[in-house]
Design a protein around this motif. Sequence first.
Motif, short mmCIF file in Angstrom:
data_model
loop_
_atom_site.label_atom_id
_atom_site.label_comp_id
_atom_site.label_asym_id
_atom_site.label_seq_id
_atom_site.Cartn_x
_atom_site.Cartn_y
_atom_site.Cartn_z
N LYS A 1 0.83 -1.20 0.00
CA LYS A 1 0.00 0.00 0.00
C LYS A 1 0.87 1.26 0.00
O LYS A 1 0.56 2.23 -0.67
CB LYS A 1 -0.94 0.03 1.22
CG LYS A 1 -2.14 -0.84 1.07
CD LYS A 1 -3.08 -0.27 0.04
CE LYS A 1 -4.36 -1.05 -0.04
NZ LYS A 1 -5.25 -0.57 -1.07
N THR B 1 2.17 1.69 -3.49
CA THR B 1 1.08 2.12 -4.36
C THR B 1 0.75 3.58 -4.12
O THR B 1 0.50 4.33 -5.08
CB THR B 1 -0.17 1.24 -4.12
OG1 THR B 1 0.19 -0.13 -4.28
CG2 THR B 1 -1.28 1.59 -5.08
N LEU B 2 0.77 4.00 -2.86
CA LEU B 2 0.52 5.40 -2.52
C LEU B 2 1.55 6.31 -3.17
O LEU B 2 1.21 7.32 -3.79
CB LEU B 2 0.52 5.59 -1.00
CG LEU B 2 0.51 7.03 -0.49
CD1 LEU B 2 -0.77 7.74 -0.91
CD2 LEU B 2 0.66 7.05 1.01
N ARG C 1 -6.93 8.37 -6.12
CA ARG C 1 -6.43 7.09 -5.59
C ARG C 1 -5.45 7.33 -4.45
O ARG C 1 -5.47 6.64 -3.44
CB ARG C 1 -5.76 6.32 -6.72
CG ARG C 1 -5.36 4.94 -6.34
CD ARG C 1 -4.93 4.15 -7.55
NE ARG C 1 -4.55 2.82 -7.16
CZ ARG C 1 -3.63 2.11 -7.77
NH1 ARG C 1 -3.00 2.60 -8.81
NH2 ARG C 1 -3.33 0.91 -7.36
N SER C 2 -4.59 8.31 -4.63
CA SER C 2 -3.62 8.65 -3.60
C SER C 2 -4.31 9.05 -2.30
O SER C 2 -3.92 8.63 -1.21
CB SER C 2 -2.73 9.78 -4.10
OG SER C 2 -1.88 10.25 -3.09
N ILE D 1 -5.93 5.89 -0.61
CA ILE D 1 -4.93 5.02 0.02
C ILE D 1 -4.32 5.69 1.24
O ILE D 1 -4.14 5.06 2.29
CB ILE D 1 -3.84 4.61 -1.00
CG1 ILE D 1 -4.44 3.75 -2.10
CG2 ILE D 1 -2.70 3.87 -0.31
CD1 ILE D 1 -3.51 3.51 -3.27
N GLN E 1 -6.67 5.61 4.15
CA GLN E 1 -6.74 4.25 4.67
C GLN E 1 -5.51 3.94 5.54
O GLN E 1 -5.63 3.43 6.66
CB GLN E 1 -6.84 3.27 3.51
CG GLN E 1 -7.00 1.83 3.90
CD GLN E 1 -7.05 0.92 2.67
OE1 GLN E 1 -6.53 1.27 1.60
NE2 GLN E 1 -7.67 -0.22 2.81
#
Length: 190
Positions: free
Chosen positions: A37, A40-41, A52-53, A56, A59
């Motif tokens: 994660k 991906t961030l 999306r950033s 994430i 989260q």
Amino acid sequence: MFSFRIGHTTVDFTLLIIIVFAALMIAFIKAVWLWKKNNTLLAACQSGDYQRSIAIANQLLKEYQRSYRIYRSKKTKNAIDQFNIFLAISYLGQSNNELFWNFINKAGEVKEKYFWLSIYYYLQDDIEKLKDAKAKILVNTETQKSIQFLNSILMYKDGKVEESKEMINKIKSDLKFVLLKNIAVDILSK
């Protein structure tokens, strides 16, 4: 197999070993999930995929805040500050100044904080505040390219367009965030 006798009592460690093994596996899987994660961030924020950033980062921020309430480790606090920076960058990329300020103020003394404040002030065309924020950046090998980028922006604003373009061309390949690349392209196109 994993048992022994004390008098008439048999002590069996099999269930305890299974429980410990399961807990270790859960911890390992969670660590791998967090690592993926985080990567991906970073990729989403750098590529300009701000929705999306933000999803994430929020989260991960909740996950690390929960962990920080329990453990109070410095490493976890630094991660929380870094997620706040990523959220601030994402909101800056979306031109949401109110949320940018919300998250940049929540970030502690992270090394990138004043760089992104400088970028915000450039986008707001407030050169004096840009200079003040740039002055707060610690000068070391990690921040050298950031300072060069800000110097090129200041040169551009001072009317030294050709020198600014030359400096940006030198560091353009080192720019990882789309927001910074767009600024560089904007300066180079003028």
